[in-house]
Scaffold this motif. Structure first.
Motif, PDB file in Angstrom:
ATOM      1  N   SER A  67       0.822  -1.212   0.000  1.00  0.00           N
ATOM      2  CA  SER A  67       0.000   0.000   0.000  1.00  0.00           C
ATOM      3  C   SER A  67       0.858   1.265   0.000  1.00  0.00           C
ATOM      4  O   SER A  67       0.364   2.351   0.219  1.00  0.00           O
ATOM      5  CB  SER A  67      -0.926  -0.017   1.214  1.00  0.00           C
ATOM      6  OG  SER A  67      -0.166  -0.213   2.386  1.00  0.00           O
ATOM      7  N   HIS A  68       2.156   1.106  -0.215  1.00  0.00           N
ATOM      8  CA  HIS A  68       3.088   2.231  -0.357  1.00  0.00           C
ATOM      9  C   HIS A  68       3.118   3.176   0.851  1.00  0.00           C
ATOM     10  O   HIS A  68       3.419   4.353   0.714  1.00  0.00           O
ATOM     11  CB  HIS A  68       2.765   3.046  -1.630  1.00  0.00           C
ATOM     12  CG  HIS A  68       2.758   2.217  -2.873  1.00  0.00           C
ATOM     13  ND1 HIS A  68       3.912   1.849  -3.524  1.00  0.00           N
ATOM     14  CD2 HIS A  68       1.738   1.664  -3.561  1.00  0.00           C
ATOM     15  CE1 HIS A  68       3.607   1.097  -4.575  1.00  0.00           C
ATOM     16  NE2 HIS A  68       2.290   0.970  -4.617  1.00  0.00           N
ATOM     17  N   GLY A  69       2.762   2.655   2.014  1.00  0.00           N
ATOM     18  CA  GLY A  69       2.803   3.494   3.210  1.00  0.00           C
ATOM     19  C   GLY A  69       1.696   4.526   3.280  1.00  0.00           C
ATOM     20  O   GLY A  69       1.715   5.392   4.153  1.00  0.00           O
ATOM     21  N   LEU A  70       0.737   4.422   2.372  1.00  0.00           N
ATOM     22  CA  LEU A  70      -0.348   5.415   2.377  1.00  0.00           C
ATOM     23  C   LEU A  70      -1.230   5.379   3.627  1.00  0.00           C
ATOM     24  O   LEU A  70      -1.543   6.430   4.188  1.00  0.00           O
ATOM     25  CB  LEU A  70      -1.210   5.268   1.116  1.00  0.00           C
ATOM     26  CG  LEU A  70      -0.641   5.928  -0.149  1.00  0.00           C
ATOM     27  CD1 LEU A  70      -1.529   5.623  -1.345  1.00  0.00           C
ATOM     28  CD2 LEU A  70      -0.511   7.436   0.043  1.00  0.00           C
ATOM     29  N   PRO A  71      -1.648   4.174   4.081  1.00  0.00           N
ATOM     30  CA  PRO A  71      -2.463   4.166   5.310  1.00  0.00           C
ATOM     31  C   PRO A  71      -1.736   4.843   6.472  1.00  0.00           C
ATOM     32  O   PRO A  71      -2.338   5.605   7.231  1.00  0.00           O
ATOM     33  CB  PRO A  71      -2.677   2.674   5.602  1.00  0.00           C
ATOM     34  CG  PRO A  71      -2.306   1.951   4.380  1.00  0.00           C
ATOM     35  CD  PRO A  71      -1.441   2.827   3.540  1.00  0.00           C
ATOM     36  N   GLU A  72      -0.425   4.574   6.594  1.00  0.00           N
ATOM     37  CA  GLU A  72       0.361   5.178   7.676  1.00  0.00           C
ATOM     38  C   GLU A  72       0.374   6.693   7.529  1.00  0.00           C
ATOM     39  O   GLU A  72       0.167   7.439   8.494  1.00  0.00           O
ATOM     40  CB  GLU A  72       1.803   4.636   7.673  1.00  0.00           C
ATOM     41  CG  GLU A  72       1.961   3.212   8.194  1.00  0.00           C
ATOM     42  CD  GLU A  72       1.563   2.151   7.167  1.00  0.00           C
ATOM     43  OE1 GLU A  72       1.337   2.507   5.987  1.00  0.00           O
ATOM     44  OE2 GLU A  72       1.471   0.970   7.556  1.00  0.00           O
ATOM     45  N   LEU A  73       0.624   7.134   6.296  1.00  0.00           N
ATOM     46  CA  LEU A  73       0.716   8.573   6.036  1.00  0.00           C
ATOM     47  C   LEU A  73      -0.597   9.277   6.376  1.00  0.00           C
ATOM     48  O   LEU A  73      -0.626  10.303   7.068  1.00  0.00           O
ATOM     49  CB  LEU A  73       1.073   8.798   4.564  1.00  0.00           C
ATOM     50  CG  LEU A  73       1.401  10.234   4.181  1.00  0.00           C
ATOM     51  CD1 LEU A  73       2.736  10.639   4.787  1.00  0.00           C
ATOM     52  CD2 LEU A  73       1.440  10.398   2.666  1.00  0.00           C
ATOM     53  N   ILE A  74      -1.704   8.690   5.900  1.00  0.00           N
ATOM     54  CA  ILE A  74      -3.015   9.307   6.136  1.00  0.00           C
ATOM     55  C   ILE A  74      -3.341   9.334   7.630  1.00  0.00           C
ATOM     56  O   ILE A  74      -3.755  10.361   8.181  1.00  0.00           O
ATOM     57  CB  ILE A  74      -4.122   8.541   5.363  1.00  0.00           C
ATOM     58  CG1 ILE A  74      -3.865   8.645   3.851  1.00  0.00           C
ATOM     59  CG2 ILE A  74      -5.501   9.074   5.720  1.00  0.00           C
ATOM     60  CD1 ILE A  74      -4.714   7.709   3.010  1.00  0.00           C
ATOM     61  N   ALA A  75      -3.112   8.192   8.301  1.00  0.00           N
ATOM     62  CA  ALA A  75      -3.462   8.118   9.723  1.00  0.00           C
ATOM     63  C   ALA A  75      -2.583   9.066  10.546  1.00  0.00           C
ATOM     64  O   ALA A  75      -3.072   9.712  11.481  1.00  0.00           O
ATOM     65  CB  ALA A  75      -3.321   6.680  10.217  1.00  0.00           C
ATOM     66  N   ILE A  76      -1.302   9.164  10.210  1.00  0.00           N
ATOM     67  CA  ILE A  76      -0.422  10.081  10.957  1.00  0.00           C
ATOM     68  C   ILE A  76      -0.860  11.524  10.731  1.00  0.00           C
ATOM     69  O   ILE A  76      -0.909  12.330  11.668  1.00  0.00           O
ATOM     70  CB  ILE A  76       1.061   9.878  10.550  1.00  0.00           C
ATOM     71  CG1 ILE A  76       1.570   8.562  11.142  1.00  0.00           C
ATOM     72  CG2 ILE A  76       1.925  11.043  11.037  1.00  0.00           C
ATOM     73  CD1 ILE A  76       2.989   8.223  10.765  1.00  0.00           C
ATOM     74  N   ALA A  77      -1.234  11.849   9.481  1.00  0.00           N
ATOM     75  CA  ALA A  77      -1.721  13.201   9.197  1.00  0.00           C
ATOM     76  C   ALA A  77      -2.948  13.508  10.051  1.00  0.00           C
ATOM     77  O   ALA A  77      -3.076  14.595  10.624  1.00  0.00           O
ATOM     78  CB  ALA A  77      -2.050  13.342   7.709  1.00  0.00           C
ATOM     79  N   LEU A  78      -3.829  12.516  10.182  1.00  0.00           N
ATOM     80  CA  LEU A  78      -5.032  12.718  10.990  1.00  0.00           C
ATOM     81  C   LEU A  78      -4.673  12.931  12.466  1.00  0.00           C
ATOM     82  O   LEU A  78      -5.221  13.813  13.130  1.00  0.00           O
ATOM     83  CB  LEU A  78      -5.991  11.524  10.851  1.00  0.00           C
ATOM     84  CG  LEU A  78      -7.273  11.683  11.658  1.00  0.00           C
ATOM     85  CD1 LEU A  78      -8.213  12.683  10.992  1.00  0.00           C
ATOM     86  CD2 LEU A  78      -7.989  10.357  11.849  1.00  0.00           C
ATOM     87  N   VAL A  79      -3.720  12.117  12.964  1.00  0.00           N
ATOM     88  CA  VAL A  79      -3.286  12.271  14.358  1.00  0.00           C
ATOM     89  C   VAL A  79      -2.775  13.698  14.590  1.00  0.00           C
ATOM     90  O   VAL A  79      -3.156  14.367  15.561  1.00  0.00           O
ATOM     91  CB  VAL A  79      -2.169  11.250  14.710  1.00  0.00           C
ATOM     92  CG1 VAL A  79      -1.579  11.553  16.080  1.00  0.00           C
ATOM     93  CG2 VAL A  79      -2.700   9.831  14.671  1.00  0.00           C
ATOM     94  N   VAL A  80      -1.943  14.167  13.670  1.00  0.00           N
ATOM     95  CA  VAL A  80      -1.357  15.503  13.822  1.00  0.00           C
ATOM     96  C   VAL A  80      -2.450  16.581  13.787  1.00  0.00           C
ATOM     97  O   VAL A  80      -2.491  17.472  14.640  1.00  0.00           O
ATOM     98  CB  VAL A  80      -0.298  15.758  12.725  1.00  0.00           C
ATOM     99  CG1 VAL A  80       0.173  17.204  12.752  1.00  0.00           C
ATOM    100  CG2 VAL A  80       0.878  14.804  12.902  1.00  0.00           C
ATOM    101  N   LEU A  81      -3.356  16.471  12.803  1.00  0.00           N
ATOM    102  CA  LEU A  81      -4.424  17.470  12.689  1.00  0.00           C
ATOM    103  C   LEU A  81      -5.327  17.472  13.921  1.00  0.00           C
ATOM    104  O   LEU A  81      -5.623  18.519  14.495  1.00  0.00           O
ATOM    105  CB  LEU A  81      -5.262  17.209  11.431  1.00  0.00           C
ATOM    106  CG  LEU A  81      -4.562  17.544  10.113  1.00  0.00           C
ATOM    107  CD1 LEU A  81      -5.436  17.156   8.935  1.00  0.00           C
ATOM    108  CD2 LEU A  81      -4.219  19.037  10.056  1.00  0.00           C
ATOM    109  N   LEU A  82      -5.748  16.265  14.330  1.00  0.00           N
ATOM    110  CA  LEU A  82      -6.594  16.160  15.523  1.00  0.00           C
ATOM    111  C   LEU A  82      -5.901  16.784  16.723  1.00  0.00           C
ATOM    112  O   LEU A  82      -6.510  17.508  17.514  1.00  0.00           O
ATOM    113  CB  LEU A  82      -6.885  14.684  15.841  1.00  0.00           C
ATOM    114  CG  LEU A  82      -8.084  14.011  15.183  1.00  0.00           C
ATOM    115  CD1 LEU A  82      -8.132  12.543  15.590  1.00  0.00           C
ATOM    116  CD2 LEU A  82      -9.382  14.697  15.603  1.00  0.00           C
ATOM    117  N   HIS A  83      -4.589  16.496  16.829  1.00  0.00           N
ATOM    118  CA  HIS A  83      -3.879  16.973  18.004  1.00  0.00           C
ATOM    119  C   HIS A  83      -3.687  18.487  17.982  1.00  0.00           C
ATOM    120  O   HIS A  83      -3.795  19.152  19.003  1.00  0.00           O
ATOM    121  CB  HIS A  83      -2.541  16.259  18.157  1.00  0.00           C
ATOM    122  CG  HIS A  83      -2.018  16.351  19.554  1.00  0.00           C
ATOM    123  ND1 HIS A  83      -2.628  15.719  20.614  1.00  0.00           N
ATOM    124  CD2 HIS A  83      -0.981  17.047  20.089  1.00  0.00           C
ATOM    125  CE1 HIS A  83      -1.977  16.010  21.722  1.00  0.00           C
ATOM    126  NE2 HIS A  83      -0.983  16.816  21.438  1.00  0.00           N
TER     127      HIS A  83
END
Lengths: 108, 243
Positions: A67-83
């Motif tokens: 998945s080319h690290g996309l799930p990780e990238l998206i989820a980390i972006a969400l963590v950062v935005l939420l935080h």
């Protein structure tokens, strides 16, 4: 790992932890100044170490296959935005984890 | 008669310290039950019985390291790497200890446990709270420390037990560790004016990961981080970005 190796691994973690907790009480005195280098490391290390731990968590992500690290990238972006938005640690962690689980189970 | 009186007095003193300490730990209770349970469930779905989170939360009592330890237990046996990694992750306790040298003086037999159970959260409460006049500070610190550890042990063990009843697909649950470290890293990042140390950590790890591979990049990374921090101490301190 055998059970013995597991016990040794946990024991080493505990030993290292206790070393860092007890060391100052044996070595430093409240009435004597602490070496400047030690104080500096105390301030400088945490950010570097947590940076390392983030990379450590992602060590098996391969950007060229799967998945080319996309799930990780998206989820980390969400963590950062939420935080950045709520500054609520539990919300950021829970939100990011649920997002990642949905991504890897249903989409990727 | 007087012996009984001192006994009652002592009990009153202990109760008073408990009543003073407990409310301070309530916010920690929420966090520790949540993170502890996540950790316990994570261990369970990684194939470990609840005895693992139970024992580890008692003898290690350090969230970050306990999460990382799961990955280590799943990998091949690497005692040196385990020990060094644990030292680096826990190094911040050195500085908590230094800050608490004076405060923990004269707390008697409780001191050994206060040091054993020293964690980020107990540090921040014990370091920042002015113990009210008349409240025994040794007992206050003791209750803060032991309550916080109980929440963590309780959460971790409950997670380990409940993990076996989970019916939904847990694939991806391990991301809880990544999310936790991203949040802590972000907090560190926001605290600093300049981000040299954070960047050193990320870049050193990324480069070492590429060079040494996923199974053996940690020790070189830790060496690199210490070297860079030492070599660039002057500019880093001059930038004044450290909190």
């Amino acid at each position: 790992m055998t059970l013995l190796q597991e016990i040794i691994t946990v024991a080493l973690c505990a030993l290292a932890t206790m070393a860092t907790r007890f060391f100052p009480f044996f070595v430093f005195r409240a009435d004597k100044p602490t070496p400047k280098y030690i104080l500096y490391l105390g301030k400088a290390l945490p950010a570097a170490i947590f940076g390392m731990l983030v990379v450590y968590c992602l060590k098996n992500v391969n950007v060229f296959t799967g998945s080319h690290g996309l799930p990780e990238l998206i989820a980390i972006a969400l963590v950062v935005l939420l935080h950045l938005w709520k500054r609520n640690m539990l919300l950021s962690i829970a939100g990011g984890t649920v997002c990642y689980m949905v991504l890897v189970q249903m989409i990727f | 008669m007087s012996g009984k009186e001192t006994g009652e007095k002592r009990q009153g003193k202990i109760r008073q310290a408990f009543l003073c300490a407990f409310p301070k730990t309530i916010p920690i209770m929420m966090g520790f039950l949540f993170l502890g349970m996540s950790y316990g469930i994570y261990m369970k779905v990684s194939g470990f019985s609840f005895l693992y989170p139970l024992c580890m939360s008692i003898v290690i009592f350090g969230g970050s390291l306990e999460f990382v330890a799961v990955t280590m237990l799943l990998g091949s046996f690497a005692p040196l790497q385990t020990f060094l990694m644990a030292l680096m992750i826990q190094a911040r306790h050195l500085f908590y200890g230094i800050a608490l040298l004076e405060k923990y003086k004269g707390t008697g037999w409780k001191k050994a446990y206060l040091i054993f159970g020293l964690c980020d959260e107990s540090f921040s409460i014990n370091c920042s709270t002015e113990v009210p006049e008349g409240v025994d500070k040794g007992w206050f610190y003791f209750f803060v420390t032991i309550l916080n550890q109980s929440y963590w042990v309780l959460g971790a063990t409950a997670g380990g037990v409940l993990g076996s009843f989970i019916k939904f697909d847990t694939e991806g649950l391990d991301f809880v560790m990544t999310a936790m470290f991203v949040v802590i890293f972000l907090e560190q990042w926001l605290k600093e004016k300049k981000h040299y140390t954070a960047l050193i950590g990320v870049l050193a790890s990324a480069v070492c990961l590429l060079v040494f591979g996923a199974d053996s990049f940690l020790i070189p990374t830790m060496v690199c981080i210490l070297c860079f921090l030492t070599v660039f101490r002057k500019p880093i301190e001059k930038a004044g970005g450290l909190s």
